[in-house]
Motif scaffolding. Structure first.
Motif, PDB file in Angstrom:
ATOM      1  N   HIS A 177       2.712  -5.006   6.244  1.00  0.00           N
ATOM      2  CA  HIS A 177       1.775  -5.070   7.378  1.00  0.00           C
ATOM      3  C   HIS A 177       0.419  -5.640   6.982  1.00  0.00           C
ATOM      4  O   HIS A 177      -0.394  -5.931   7.832  1.00  0.00           O
ATOM      5  CB  HIS A 177       1.612  -3.680   8.013  1.00  0.00           C
ATOM      6  CG  HIS A 177       1.131  -2.653   7.038  1.00  0.00           C
ATOM      7  ND1 HIS A 177       1.995  -1.955   6.216  1.00  0.00           N
ATOM      8  CD2 HIS A 177      -0.103  -2.237   6.714  1.00  0.00           C
ATOM      9  CE1 HIS A 177       1.291  -1.156   5.436  1.00  0.00           C
ATOM     10  NE2 HIS A 177       0.015  -1.307   5.714  1.00  0.00           N
ATOM     11  N   GLU A 178       0.161  -5.807   5.675  1.00  0.00           N
ATOM     12  CA  GLU A 178      -1.114  -6.392   5.223  1.00  0.00           C
ATOM     13  C   GLU A 178      -0.829  -7.835   4.851  1.00  0.00           C
ATOM     14  O   GLU A 178      -0.237  -8.093   3.806  1.00  0.00           O
ATOM     15  CB  GLU A 178      -1.634  -5.628   3.997  1.00  0.00           C
ATOM     16  CG  GLU A 178      -1.789  -4.135   4.248  1.00  0.00           C
ATOM     17  CD  GLU A 178      -2.267  -3.361   3.024  1.00  0.00           C
ATOM     18  OE1 GLU A 178      -2.519  -3.986   1.970  1.00  0.00           O
ATOM     19  OE2 GLU A 178      -2.395  -2.138   3.127  1.00  0.00           O
TER      20      GLU A 178
ATOM     21  N   GLU B 237      -6.806  -6.668   6.130  1.00  0.00           N
ATOM     22  CA  GLU B 237      -6.220  -5.534   6.865  1.00  0.00           C
ATOM     23  C   GLU B 237      -6.687  -4.191   6.305  1.00  0.00           C
ATOM     24  O   GLU B 237      -7.168  -3.345   7.074  1.00  0.00           O
ATOM     25  CB  GLU B 237      -4.689  -5.643   6.908  1.00  0.00           C
ATOM     26  CG  GLU B 237      -4.053  -4.763   7.987  1.00  0.00           C
ATOM     27  CD  GLU B 237      -3.868  -3.296   7.617  1.00  0.00           C
ATOM     28  OE1 GLU B 237      -3.693  -2.484   8.523  1.00  0.00           O
ATOM     29  OE2 GLU B 237      -3.929  -2.948   6.412  1.00  0.00           O
TER      30      GLU B 237
ATOM     31  N   CYS C   6       0.838  -1.206   0.000  1.00  0.00           N
ATOM     32  CA  CYS C   6       0.000   0.000   0.000  1.00  0.00           C
ATOM     33  C   CYS C   6       0.867   1.247   0.000  1.00  0.00           C
ATOM     34  O   CYS C   6       2.094   1.177  -0.013  1.00  0.00           O
ATOM     35  CB  CYS C   6      -0.973  -0.008   1.175  1.00  0.00           C
ATOM     36  SG  CYS C   6      -0.221   0.377   2.754  1.00  0.00           S
TER      37      CYS C   6
END
Ligand SMILES: [Zn+2]
Ligand SMILES: [Zn+2]
Length: 361
Positions: A64-65, A153, A39
Motif C-alpha cells: 500500500h506504500e 504514504e 511496513c
C-alpha cells in the motif's frame, strides 16, 4: 505480470502471475509500479493476522506504500500525463448512502467500517508491475523526489495528525504549540519528527530502539533530540522535554504510551497512531490520568488513514525535508529488493528503517 500475493485460507505467501489490469473508465490512469515500501501492516498480513482478498479471489495482492509512473491515461484524465510520477492513496469509500464521510470523499472518517483498502482489505494492492486507478486517488510527485517518494504514504500519517492537531489547538487564542515528543524511532516516528520540525516544533524522539546510533544520527541531523528509553526514564525524559504540548505516538505499544500520557503538559494533545497487538491488561493509574486530562484541558486523539490533500502535504514536506536534510531522508530507506526477493523483507523484520521492493527501475 508478477505480483506478491497472500492466500489467507491456504496460509501461503508467494509471487504469482496476476492478470495485467486495463483502463475501463475514462477517468482512470494506468501506472507502472516503481517502488513499494514494506511496513508492519504488510508483515501482519503475510503472517495471516489480517488482510482480506477482493470478492471472487482466493488471494490478495499486498502493498500500500507506493510510487509509480503513469504510462497511459483515459480520455477524461486531466491531472496526470504519461511519464508523471504519482503516489496512490490507500482507502476507498464504503457503499452506504448513509455514510456522510465517504459520500464527502472523506473515507478516512468512515462511519460504517465497510471501506476497502488497497493491499489490505478487499482491494488488490501495489506490489505488482502495473496498476489501474481513478485519477482522483493520485497525488503527483516532482521528479526530484524519485528516490524517496515511497516515503510519502507513511509520512501522510503525520500530515493528517498535524492537521487534526492544528484544528484542535485553534481553541487556544494564541494559536501555537511548541514542544513535541515523538514516541518511537521507526519510519512513522522519524517521518513524524521531520514533519513536526518542519512545522516549527522542538522535537524529542523517545525510543526503546536497539539500533540507536543510526537513528540517533538521523534525529540529530534534523535538529531534534534523541533520548533512549534504556537510559532515560519517562520522568527524566518529561523533565527535559517538557512541558510537553504534543505527543506523537508511533510505537504501537500501549504501556509506554500510557506512561507518557501522565506527563502531557497543560492544554496538551496526545496523538495515537499505532495499533497495538492484544497482549492482555496492564496496570494504569486511571484516576491520575483522568484528573490530569480534566485539570489540564488535554485531548487524546486517534488518527488513521489520510485523505488526498494530506498526500499533497506529504509530497510538499518531503521536498522541504530533502532540501534541508537530504542525507537523513535518504538514510530512512535501508535497502531495495527486486520483486523476486520481496518475501525477504516481508517474512521477518529485515532490520534497518524502511525496506523497499523495487518493482521497476
Ligand atoms: Zn504501511
Ligand atoms: Zn463510509
Amino acid at each position: 505480470m508478477l505480483a506478491v500475493a497472500v492466500f489467507p485460507a491456504k496460509r501461503e505467501v508467494r509471487i504469482i502471475d496476476h492478470p495485467e489490469p486495463v483502463i475501463v473508465s475514462p477517468t482512470q490512469a494506468k501506472m507502472r509500479v516503481l517502488d513499494v515500501g514494506v511496513c508492519g501492516t504488510d508483515r501482519e498480513i503475510v503472517s495471516f493476522q489480517y488482510g482480506t482478498p477482493p470478492d471472487g479471489f482466493e488471494y490478495l495482492v499486498i502493498g500500500h506504500e507506493s510510487l509509480s509512473e503513469v504510462v497511459e491515461i483515459g480520455p477524461q484524465v486531466s491531472k496526470v500525463k504519461p511519464g508523471d510520477l504519482v503516489v496512490m492513496t490507500v482507502r476507498r469509500p464504503c457503499p452506504h448512502a448513509s455514510c456522510v464521510a465517504c459520500r464527502k470523499g472523506r473515507q478516512d472518517y468512515c462511519f460504517t467500517g465497510d471501506y476497502t483498502e488497497r493491499g489490505i482489505k478487499q482491494q488488490h494492492g501495489y506490489m505488482t508491475e502495473f496498476v489501474v486507478e481513478e485519477e482522483c486517488y493520485l497525488s503527483v510527485v516532482p521528479p526530484g523526489l524519485r528516490d524517496v517518494a515511497v516515503l510519502v504514504e507513511p509520512l501522510t500519517i503525520a500530515e493528517k495528525s498535524l492537521e487534526q492537531l492544528s484544528f484542535v489547538q485553534q481553541r487556544l487564542p494564541w494559536g501555537d504549540t511548541h514542544r513535541a515528543v515523538v514516541l518511537g524511532a521507526g519510519p512513522v516516528g522519524l517521518l513524524g519528527a521531520m514533519a513536526l520540525r518542519i512545522a516549527g516544533f522542538e522535537v524529542t524522539v523517545y525510543s526503546r530502539s536497539h539500533s540507536q546510533s543510526e537513528k540517533n544520527e538521523i534525529v540529530s541531523a534534523i535538529g531534534a533530540h534523541y533520548m533512549a528509553a534504556e537510559t532515560n526514564s519517562v520522568e527524566q525524559m518529561a523533565k527535559i522535554a517538557g512541558p510537553i504540548d504534543v505527543v506523537y505516538e508511533a510505537v504501537g505499544a500501549s504501556s509506554v504510551a500510557f506512561d507518557v500520557i501522565e506527563h502531557l503538559g497543560p492544554n496538551g494533545v496526545f496523538i495515537f497512531t499505532g495499533v497495538p497487538g492484544r497482549k492482555g491488561p496492564i496496570e494504569v493509574d486511571t484516576d491520575y490520568i483522568m484528573k490530569d486530562v480534566v485539570l489540564n484541558n488535554q485531548v487524546i486523539l486517534g488518527s488513521v488513514n489520510a485523505p488526498l490533500h494530506c498526500f499533497e502535504y506529504a509530497v510538499r514536506d518531503l521536498g522541504v525535508a530533502m532540501e534541508r536534510w537530504p542525507a537523513a531522508v535518504r538514510a530512512l530507506i535501508t535497502a531495495r529488493y527486486p520483486i523476486g526477493q520481496a518475501l525477504q523483507p516481508l517474512s521477518s523484520d529485515a532490520g534497518g528503517i524502511k525496506n523497499v521492493v523495487a518493482v521497476a527501475s
